[in-house]
Each structure stands twice: as structure tokens, then as C-alpha cells.
Design an enzyme around this catalytic site. Structure first.
Site, PDB file in Angstrom:
ATOM      1  CG  HIS A 123      -2.280   0.576   0.972  1.00 39.17           C
ATOM      2  ND1 HIS A 123      -2.876   1.480   1.805  1.00 39.17           N
ATOM      3  CD2 HIS A 123      -3.137   0.392  -0.059  1.00 39.17           C
ATOM      4  CE1 HIS A 123      -4.044   1.826   1.307  1.00 39.17           C
ATOM      5  NE2 HIS A 123      -4.234   1.180   0.185  1.00 39.17           N
ATOM      6  CE  LYS A 156      -2.048   4.793  -1.946  1.00 39.23           C
ATOM      7  NZ  LYS A 156      -2.007   3.908  -0.760  1.00 39.23           N
ATOM      8  CG  ASP A 158      18.667  11.208  -9.768  1.00 39.71           C
ATOM      9  OD1 ASP A 158      18.618  10.227 -10.541  1.00 39.71           O
ATOM     10  OD2 ASP A 158      18.489  12.383 -10.139  1.00 39.71           O
TER      11      ASP A 158
HETATM   12  C1  LIG Z   1      -6.202   3.493  -4.370  1.00 43.79           C
HETATM   13  O1  LIG Z   1      -6.796   2.702  -5.377  1.00 43.79           O
HETATM   14  C2  LIG Z   1      -7.543   1.600  -4.873  1.00 43.79           C
HETATM   15  C3  LIG Z   1      -8.009   0.777  -6.059  1.00 43.79           C
HETATM   16  O2  LIG Z   1      -8.523   1.560  -7.075  1.00 43.79           O
HETATM   17  C4  LIG Z   1      -8.693   2.098  -4.022  1.00 43.79           C
HETATM   18  O3  LIG Z   1      -9.403   1.001  -3.490  1.00 43.79           O
HETATM   19  C5  LIG Z   1      -8.127   2.933  -2.896  1.00 43.79           C
HETATM   20  O4  LIG Z   1      -9.175   3.480  -2.144  1.00 43.79           O
HETATM   21  C6  LIG Z   1      -7.260   4.043  -3.429  1.00 43.79           C
HETATM   22  N1  LIG Z   1      -6.645   4.737  -2.334  1.00 43.79           N
HETATM   23  C7  LIG Z   1      -6.576   6.035  -2.289  1.00 43.79           C
HETATM   24  C8  LIG Z   1      -5.957   6.625  -1.093  1.00 43.79           C
HETATM   25  O5  LIG Z   1      -7.010   6.730  -3.195  1.00 43.79           O
END
Ligand SMILES: *[C@@H]1O[C@H](CO)[C@@H](O)[C@H](O)[C@H]1NC(C)=O
Ligand SMILES: *[C@@H]1O[C@H](CO)[C@@H](O)[C@H](O)[C@H]1NC(C)=O
Ligand SMILES: *[C@@H]1O[C@H](CO)[C@@H](O)[C@H](O)[C@H]1NC(C)=O
Ligand SMILES: *[C@@H]1O[C@H](CO)[C@@H](O)[C@H](O)[C@H]1NC(C)=O
Ligand SMILES: *[C@@H]1O[C@H](CO)[C@@H](O)[C@H](O)[C@H]1NC(C)=O
Ligand SMILES: [Zn+2]
Length: 217
Positions: free
Chosen positions: A161, A163, A168
């Protein structure tokens, strides 16, 4: 000399002397205060920090910010001025040697195009993503893999999960958002960009750990 006059001279000399010492002291204190301010200012500017918030009010023009060829439309409906997306693109595009990406899901064409562009330019791209999201609608991972970009995932019921991305081995781009169109134009999201070594080194270690544990997919 008359004793009273002598006393008056002494008092005056003492007064002038102490005034001089006081003024020197004040000057020194002001200087060291300046120095302290300057020191803390330069400490701040040594590590840079930027925070971006989404959604963008206007959609950044692809041609202007992303394709790099420039936009020649006379009345382009997209934004040519700075947006959060354009700033994010600018940071990614400035990668010189490597870009490590560790993101739950990548469906945004604009961001995928930047990864391809960098890859073709010889920047080493590594992607870690969630296995379940490989097959999601509009996933850009296949396209990136076809072009020879290394992708790793883990076959697990738990989400990958994270992100974040590391440019570099120096600059961390970390935020709340999936690399999807919706996150850019709809959702409230934040992205923090920093080169503070205390933070980036930990994210680099985390990336390396996952990279070694995960499978090529
Ligand atoms: C990220 O993408 C997933 C799948 O599309 C979704 O379930 C999730 O809520 C999203 N998370 C955010 C923080 O946008
Ligand atoms: C601190 O910086 C200011 C300019 O920003 C400069 O004028 C001043 O001389 C500096 N003071 C010291 C003690 O370095
Ligand atoms: C992933 O794990 C599940 C259950 O643990 C297993 O059935 C499946 O074959 C695995 N898939 C791959 C591609 O390794
Ligand atoms: C990868 O998935 C397996 C389950 O299939 C899990 O046991 C393992 O901890 C995961 N590895 C990491 C680094 O998350
Ligand atoms: C990275 O972003 C997530 C999501 O916004 C946040 O929870 C986390 O604190 C951030 N980490 C750093 C080091 O900024
Ligand atoms: Zn345009």
C-alpha cells in the site's frame, strides 16, 4: 586637584567607560543574534522541502508539461501554469540516474508516460506495485514492462500500500495518492517532496528490502 573635582572626574570616566563597554556588548549581542538567525536559515535551505496538494483546479496540459514538445494550440483548454501535477512531473522528469517507484496502483497515463520517457533516456526505473492491482482496469504496468522496465510484486493477501518514489537516491516523493487520474483531479491528496537524508535513507532502505523480497512478475 581639588578632591571634589577629582571625584567628579572619576565618576565621569567611570560613566563613559561603562557606556562604551555596554555599547560594545550590545553590538556583539546583535551580531551573534544575526549569526544565529543566519545559521538557522542556512540549515533550512540545506535540505529542501515541498508539499503539494491535490486535486488540481485545472488540468495540466500534457503537451506543455509532459510530452516535452511544447503546446502549439492557440487556445488550449488545459493549464500552462503551475499545478500540483505539473510540479510532480517536473520533479520526476529531472531524474538523472534512477527513479525507484513503490506505488499501490498506477493507472495514470501521464505519470506512466514520464516513466517510459525516463527509461528511454537511460534512467534506471524500478517499480514495486501491488500484485492484485496489476490486473486492475487501465493498469499501466504491462505497457511499462513490455518496454523493459523492471517490476516486482508480492503474491500476498496483504496490500503493498506504499505510495512513494525516490529520485536519484536523493529525493523522496511521498504521498497519500495512487498514481491514478482520479487522485489528481478529484481526490483530496497530499504529496511531500524532500531531500532530508534522515527521511530519504529510511525509505531507500525500505525500497531495497522489498525489492529483494519480492518476485519479478
Ligand atoms: C487506491 O486505489 C484503490 C483501487 O482503485 C482504491 O481502493 C483505494 O481506495 C485508493 N486509495 C486512495 C488513497 O485513493
Ligand atoms: C546575516 O545575513 C544578512 C543578510 O541576510 C547579512 O547582512 C548579515 O551580515 C549576516 N550576519 C552575519 C553575522 O553573518
Ligand atoms: C499466489 O498465492 C496463492 C495462495 O497463496 C497461490 O494459490 C497462487 O498459486 C500464487 N500465485 C502465484 C503466481 O505464485
Ligand atoms: C510476501 O507474501 C507472503 C505471503 O504470500 C508473505 O508471507 C510475505 O511476508 C510477503 N513479503 C513481504 C516482504 O511482505
Ligand atoms: C508519506 O505519506 C503518507 C500519506 O500521506 C503519510 O502518512 C506519511 O506520514 C508520509 N511520510 C513522510 C515521511 O512524510
Ligand atoms: Zn496546451
Amino acid at each position: 586637584m581639588h578632591p571634589t573635582l577629582k571625584g567628579a572626574v572619576y565618576v565621569t570616566a567611570l560613566f563613559i567607560g561603562s557606556e562604551i563597554i555596554y555599547q560594545i556588548y550590545r553590538k556583539y549581542k546583535r551580531k551573534s543574534k544575526h549569526r544565529k538567525e543566519n545559521e538557522s536559515k542556512s540549515r533550512l535551505s540545506k535540505s529542501s522541502l515541498q508539499v503539494l496538494f491535490f486535486p488540481d483546479k485545472d488540468v495540466a496540459c500534457r503537451d506543455y508539461f509532459i510530452s516535452g514538445d511544447g503546446c502549439f494550440k492557440s487556445n488550449c483548454q488545459f493549464s500552462h501554469s503551475k499545478t500540483s501535477l505539473s510540479e510532480l512531473c517536473k520533479h520526476m522528469m529531472s531524474s538523472q540516474r534512477s527513479l525507484d517507484v513503490c506505488v499501490f496502483v498506477i493507472t495514470c497515463r501521464d505519470l506512466a508516460d514520464i516513466l517510459l520517457k525516463l527509461h528511454r533516456r537511460g534512467v534506471k526505473i524500478r517499480i514495486i506495485t501491488d500484485k492484485g492491482m496489476l490486473h486492475t482496469d487501465g493498469s499501466q504496468i504491462w505497457t511499462l514492462q513490455k518496454e523493459g522496465i523492471a517490476v516486482r510484486t508480492n503474491n500476498s493477501s496483504f496490500f503493498m500500500h506504499h505510495k512513494f518514489a525516490i529520485k536519484d537516491q536523493q529525493v523522496l516523493i511521498n504521498g497519500s495518492f495512487n498514481w491514478t487520474r482520479q487522485a489528481i483531479t478529484g481526490n483530496q491528496e497530499n504529496v511531500l517532496i524532500t531531500d532530508d537524508l534522515a527521511v530519504t535513507s529510511q525509505f531507500m532502505a525500505e525500497f531495497q528490502k522489498l525489492w529483494e523480497h519480492f518476485d519479478t512478475s
